[in-house]
Scaffold this active site. Sequence first.
Site, short mmCIF file in Angstrom:
data_model
loop_
_atom_site.label_atom_id
_atom_site.label_comp_id
_atom_site.label_asym_id
_atom_site.label_seq_id
_atom_site.Cartn_x
_atom_site.Cartn_y
_atom_site.Cartn_z
N CYS A 1 0.82 -1.23 0.00
CA CYS A 1 0.00 0.00 0.00
C CYS A 1 0.85 1.27 0.00
CB CYS A 1 -0.98 -0.01 1.16
SG CYS A 1 -0.26 -0.22 2.80
N ASP B 1 -7.84 5.21 -0.75
CA ASP B 1 -7.27 4.01 -0.16
C ASP B 1 -6.79 3.07 -1.27
OD1 ASP B 1 -6.94 1.47 1.04
OD2 ASP B 1 -8.54 1.82 2.48
N HIS C 1 -5.94 -0.07 -1.19
CA HIS C 1 -6.04 -1.50 -0.87
C HIS C 1 -7.02 -2.27 -1.76
CE1 HIS C 1 -4.17 0.22 2.72
NE2 HIS C 1 -3.68 -0.98 2.95
#
Length: 234
Positions: free
Chosen positions: A70, A194, A196
């Site tokens: 990440c 994000d 992810h």
Amino acid sequence: MATEKCAEDFGDSSAASLKIVPKDYAYPLLEDPQGALTQPSEGGRTLVTRGGFNYFHYGCDGHQDAGWGCGYRTLQSAISWIQRRRGSSGHVPSIREIQQILVALGDKGAEFVGSRDWIGTLEEFYVIDVLHQVPCKILHAKELSSKEILGELRSYFEKYQGFVAMGGLSDTASKAITGYHCSARGRIFLQVVDPHFVGVPSSRQHLIDQGYVRWVPVDEFPDSTYNLCLILQP
């Protein structure tokens, strides 16, 4: 809680001469995934990133990094933002190229290249500095909701409308902060992008619906000491 100005120039390092090669992606990367996100409350004040960027996420280039990559993906999105804001035609480095840069800088040992070792906010700054010589400001936040940190973020978005890379010591999920919102009642929200996500996002709304792009109240972030890299690109 402390703040630290970082502007170390690695321009003379061998890392600066590493060639970043063009990339072929299996599918077009989404641009500006936060663009379809509505304000978290009516009224109030919203400050957001100016300029576009590509959304890099787990596996988006065929490199399977779920569970550890990440920080690299947040960094790649940040570099794409810098390049587009500058009108540059440069290429975004791959995970392996990022690892090679950090080894050339002496930040990591040779065994780091090809590993699944994660990187944090400081490593992201080192790579930004060597590739683009952009000054950054590192905020060390023991409490993300403190008035001092939130004031720094508000001032940053007012002046730079920039891109923030953030990671924590216990909240180890790296993420981008691309906006600041203060509601009419004074509640503060941060806009999170994000990295992810796994798979092929079909649209911006797909990411929003699954929670990968969202507004998060500062009091709902996990308890952690955070490092934030504020990119000072005019």
